[in-house]
Design an enzyme around this catalytic site. Sequence first.
Site, short mmCIF file in Angstrom:
data_model
loop_
_atom_site.label_atom_id
_atom_site.label_comp_id
_atom_site.label_asym_id
_atom_site.label_seq_id
_atom_site.Cartn_x
_atom_site.Cartn_y
_atom_site.Cartn_z
N GLU B 327 0.56 -1.41 0.05
CA GLU B 327 0.06 -0.17 -0.43
C GLU B 327 0.92 1.54 0.15
OE1 GLU B 327 -2.46 3.92 1.84
OE2 GLU B 327 -0.62 2.31 2.53
N GLU B 328 2.05 1.73 0.75
CA GLU B 328 2.93 2.52 1.31
C GLU B 328 3.15 2.96 -0.26
OE1 GLU B 328 1.91 4.50 3.47
OE2 GLU B 328 1.90 2.76 5.35
#
Lengths: 466, 466
Positions: B327-328
């Site tokens: 996600e990051e």
Amino acid sequence: MINKSYLILLILVPLLGISQTEDEKQLKEIYTSSLTEGKSYSWLDYLSNKIGGRLSGSFNAEQAVEYTKNELESLDLDRVWLQPVMVPKWTRGIKEYAYIENAPGNTNAVNVCALGGSIATPEGGLKANVIEVQGLEELKELGEEKIKGKIVFYNRPMQVDVIQTFEAYGGCVDQRYSGAEEAAKYGAVGVIVRSMNLRLDEFPHTGSMSYGDLPVNKRIPAAAISTKGAELLSSLLALNNDLKFYFRQTCKVFPDVKSYNVIGEVKGSTFPNEIITVGGHLDSWDLGDGSHDDGAGCVQSMEVLRLLKQTGYKPKRTIRVVLFMNEENGLRGANKYAEVAKEKGENHIFALESDAGGFTPRGFSFDCDDANFSQITSWKPLFKPYLIHFFEKGGSGADVGPLKGDGTVLAGLRPDSQRYFDHHHAENDTFEHVNKRELELGAATMTSLIYLIDKYGTINTSKIKG
Amino acid sequence: MINKSYLILLILVPLLGISQTEDEKQLKEIYTSSLTEGKSYSWLDYLSNKIGGRLSGSFNAEQAVEYTKNELESLDLDRVWLQPVMVPKWTRGIKEYAYIENAPGNTNAVNVCALGGSIATPEGGLKANVIEVQGLEELKELGEEKIKGKIVFYNRPMQVDVIQTFEAYGGCVDQRYSGAEEAAKYGAVGVIVRSMNLRLDEFPHTGSMSYGDLPVNKRIPAAAISTKGAELLSSLLALNNDLKFYFRQTCKVFPDVKSYNVIGEVKGSTFPNEIITVGGHLDSWDLGDGSHDDGAGCVQSMEVLRLLKQTGYKPKRTIRVVLFMNEENGLRGANKYAEVAKEKGENHIFALESDAGGFTPRGFSFDCDDANFSQITSWKPLFKPYLIHFFEKGGSGADVGPLKGDGTVLAGLRPDSQRYFDHHHAENDTFEHVNKRELELGAATMTSLIYLIDKYGTINTSKIKG
């Protein structure tokens, strides 16, 4: 029959309609000012880090009186004064020491702290067999035969599946407050109480206890043990019922000393005789620096007057901040404040306390009649942008409690309670566990409610004069 | 015209009436089980303290895949599998170093960290004059003349008087994400970005940045500076516009590597083709251990399936926990999951993400139509005993976002947000800042919503089959 509060709402609703925008604007200014130029956090920094724990009768407590009085004076209020009150003086003495002795030479040190008000152990400490109980009921069932000569170990934990942690506290605190008194009646030589803490950790949590009317020579020493210590003691007892527990504490009661409630006041422009009080308690336990309990409530209460002033609001009623002395082990300040109010025939229409930590505010709990509760809940939409949703009937606060009667509406700020008992009365009730924004949101939330109460009055008064 | 959602409510209300008590009972069991026998906290302990930060492509991320797969397998679900996905691999290299040089020999060290995706500085570091801007707009106004050859210092702070901190984040994060790309266009040699943090402290906060379609030879290194460092730099610049800033970082981009989404599933008994997804992201930044972002969301999502099982609930629909990878700095796992779902023609009726920290849950935000929102808000009273009050339309979560379309209802858990950006992407996003009860309350709140969605379906489906 038509509910009285409905009639009042019928009168109020048009009024509210007109000033809704004004109220929205005022609340916005209050929150913005608290978050951008608030003083609560720097006041708390000083109280916690420059002064520290402020047990009644201590030098620190006197320093806190002086500091907060000076700070209130700097706010240019109409009046700031000290209200004298005699308070108990109990000192902890040197750091307590305790261990579990499985067998001679086989010991486990555990963390304990004397309960506030307890006597000392004999100078060389106290060592005895232990009997574990789940509370005062079980103590009675066991009776003198099983208890005489032993240390009673109260180990009923706070109930973890209760959502509001203060309820879980209420379900346990009788062990701490009355445990020694009751155990002594059956011949116990000391008591060890599981800390009122929902976490498992190494911090013992102190708190007040009472010997009731037990004669002095019947009193026995009482200490709290950390929750991890309690688990260890309980599991070792299950293996070896004959183990011994040793603890040593050197606490002492001194004669009462003079202290003060610190009070600041802005006179009302229209109804100066209607008094609104907002406060917290200035004393704290001695293990930590009392940041959450209740430095937070003090600086938030001071901030209420500052924020009203800074946002240019001129109170119609008299608003007082009261920093009560000695909530923790006597409630002398609260009783004195109410006593003087009564003597003077003061008309206290509303009193709000913040004494549940400096965490994110969720709302308020109110001790009042239906009519006032209806009026207050009609303001809920104003608080929605600030995520303030909790408006329930219930308790208020220990310090404002004595003002009850004659229609005074009492209230308590209700911050999020999940972390509160991690710190309550323990060494880790310290400044770094208070979040600046959460503290400031609490101050703004209190200020907003005080503003609305001041503007619209409570029901008794507003019908006639509001 | 009668609102469609009203019609649906007319059908649903009697149903709700009948099973209100059953739902109340189920929620109570869920909360009790989470608080008394929950596994989320011990899972998080392992993820945070035994594995640690889990940046995509790292050894730790692979360990986290293995650990969570094993734990899901121990829950005796119908199916647990890994979904392969190629992810970016960026490494920080050795600890960054930076100072402000007021004059030769007169320097102040400050804390910086490379932004995720940034290139390194030259091996000996980068030193240049600094130009402070409040954002991308001001950069454009200044133009090449003022910017060329300099380090651009983006110093717009998060707005402190915004109540929901994610809004304040949204108001600033463009500096971090696009700051280097934009500054490079005007000839800047590097960028320093004020950390996305509402507190003043010494922690630099990393986070993703992008060079857009800037050619490789035009790219410039980008770092975050702690908020205290930013204040210092800004005040020194006010005194000495000619000061220099030095920083050195050795970060590096490697070719993509293979990683996985971790997925566990319980097949629905009645509507197995209707899929409900609940998840968080397994990757994290590397500075802390990723406890709040997003270890918390992962273990809470795993706990949803465990709690449903433990309370004896048999899902009518298929419920999946998905621990998304990356996600990051890429969202590759989320995109892969949605892509595969589409390929297989899966019918995703609902997806919930927890990616806003393990703090006290306040409610949910929903990305859905009015009919579904009406149905969901009709359940609000069930959540009241748990102090869950926030049900608003809004965003959901980055990982469930790609599932949008075809009437899928998306949701995000909304915990209290006040402390989140104290820890977000920084060295102090660590396990000790997660409170066990708060984490468990979040897991129970998610489980309760998933239970209700499973039982009543979403509007598209429940009308026909629910």
